[in-house]
Design an enzyme around this catalytic site. Structure first.
Site, PDB file in Angstrom:
ATOM      1  N   LYS A   1     -53.475 -14.299 -95.207  1.00  0.00           N
ATOM      2  CA  LYS A   1     -52.419 -14.014 -94.332  1.00  0.00           C
ATOM      3  C   LYS A   1     -52.924 -12.771 -93.253  1.00  0.00           C
ATOM      4  CE  LYS A   1     -47.889 -11.728 -93.751  1.00  0.00           C
ATOM      5  NZ  LYS A   1     -46.136 -11.587 -94.796  1.00  0.00           N
TER       6      LYS A   1
ATOM      7  N   TYR B   1     -54.528  -6.843 -95.026  1.00  0.00           N
ATOM      8  CA  TYR B   1     -53.175  -5.774 -94.193  1.00  0.00           C
ATOM      9  C   TYR B   1     -53.967  -4.256 -93.452  1.00  0.00           C
ATOM     10  CZ  TYR B   1     -48.905  -7.640 -93.341  1.00  0.00           C
ATOM     11  OH  TYR B   1     -47.801  -9.027 -93.187  1.00  0.00           O
TER      12      TYR B   1
END
Ligand code: FBP
Length: 309
Positions: A207, A174
């Site tokens: 992810k 992220y």
């Protein structure tokens, strides 16, 4: 547990990896309604840590109970359930062996000051993962943070330990922090870069958030424009991220984000499917709906990934 040709092909890309890691990846890929398709849906519930309890669970108070999430993931036929140590331990006996679990081994929290730097505390270990039967550890890195180098060094060590004991590693990549503008956090050049670095760090499953068509890095922007890299649609951007994880040789899933209407989640899933991504990791959009609505929504996502909707 059986495997399918698609899953065997995915696993063949993890050359040199420990058989135990491949067995755990196989188990996740073969579990649930998408088992054997090469697609996955994972339920992540670490938002209590990241955002606090009320922001996470007040919309559907059943979610204050960790058993609720285990049961939701099982009943929805998902591939895996990911959470920090406390909630996984809280259902480890009741649900032992019923659903693959991913132990989130680091977490951020919203009480840290702005000057603390974007970082996460390590909150669990590979030993914990083995003890509670988790098939993978989950670790967040914040590319763009001044603490990113520390986080990368931490996951390299934990991944090494996990792999040596047959546990897979899932990396939440992220972008955020001092080196990244707000718009840049989801800019496609940054998203693809974040996915690529997670692959380089040895993540078995990566992810990321879905990217926008914004390009943050001037040097990269020039290349995207000169090479006519297609970033016009969400499916094209997913395709670019898939290419960025060893040309699709690593499993990549995309997060759901804050709660939104079901139709836009379905559009996201179609874009992930059409761009060649492996699936979704959908937290708030699952557990902040009523159980009935969540089961309906997750069923529709399954049908989308199967190519039926
Ligand atoms: P969501 O589907 O709820 O977005 O969950 C995915 C996730 O990565 C969680 O694991 C994590 O707690 C959360 O997003 C962090 O969201 P944000 O960075 O937007 O605060």
């Amino acid at each position: 547990m059986k495997s399918t040709p698609i899953v065997k092909e995915i696993l063949s890309h993890y050359e040199g990896e420990a058989p135990g890691v491949k067995a755990n990846l196989n188990r996740m890929l073969m579990t649930g309604k998408l088992g054997g398709t090469g697609k996955m849906i994972i339920l992540p519930v670490d938002q209590g840590f990241e955002h606090g309890p009320a922001r996470s669970f007040a919309a559907n108070p059943a979610g204050y109970d960790p058993h609720y999430h285990y049961q939701l993931a099982i009943d929805a036929g998902l591939n895996a359930y990911a959470a920090p140590l406390g909630p996984l331990e809280a259902g480890a006996d009741t649900f032992a062996g019923q659903i693959p679990t991913i132990l989130k081994v680091n977490s951020a929290n919203s009480l840290m000051s702005d000057t603390a730097g974007k970082n996460q505390a390590i909150t669990a270990s590979v030993d914990d993962a083995l003890r509670i039967g988790a098939g993978a550890i989950g670790f967040t890195i914040y590319p763009g943070s001044d603490m990113a180098v520390d986080m990368m060094e931490e996951i390299v060590e934990m991944r090494k330990e996990a792999a040596s004991r047959g546990i897979a590693s899932v990396v939440w990549s992220y972008p955020r922090g001092e080196g990244i503008t707000k718009e840049g956090e989801t800019g496609i050049d940054v998203a693809a870069y974040a996915a690529h670095m997670a692959a380089l760090l040895g993540a078995h499953i990566i992810k990321i958030k879905l990217g926008t068509d914004h390009l943050m890095l001037p040097e990269a922007k020039k290349v995207y424009e000169d090479q006519n890299i297609d970033i016009a649609t969400q499916a094209a951007r997913v395709k670019h991220c898939v290419q960025s994880v060893f040309n699709g040789k690593r499993i990549i899933v995309f997060s759901g984000g804050a709660k939104k209407d079901a139709d836009s989640l379905y559009d996201d899933a179609r874009a992930i499917r059409d761009g060649g991504g492996n699936g979704s990791i959908v937290g708030r959009n699952s557990f902040q709906r009523s159980r009935t609505d969540a089961l309906d929504m997750l069923d529709k996502l399954v049908e989308i990934y199967k190519g039926n909707a």
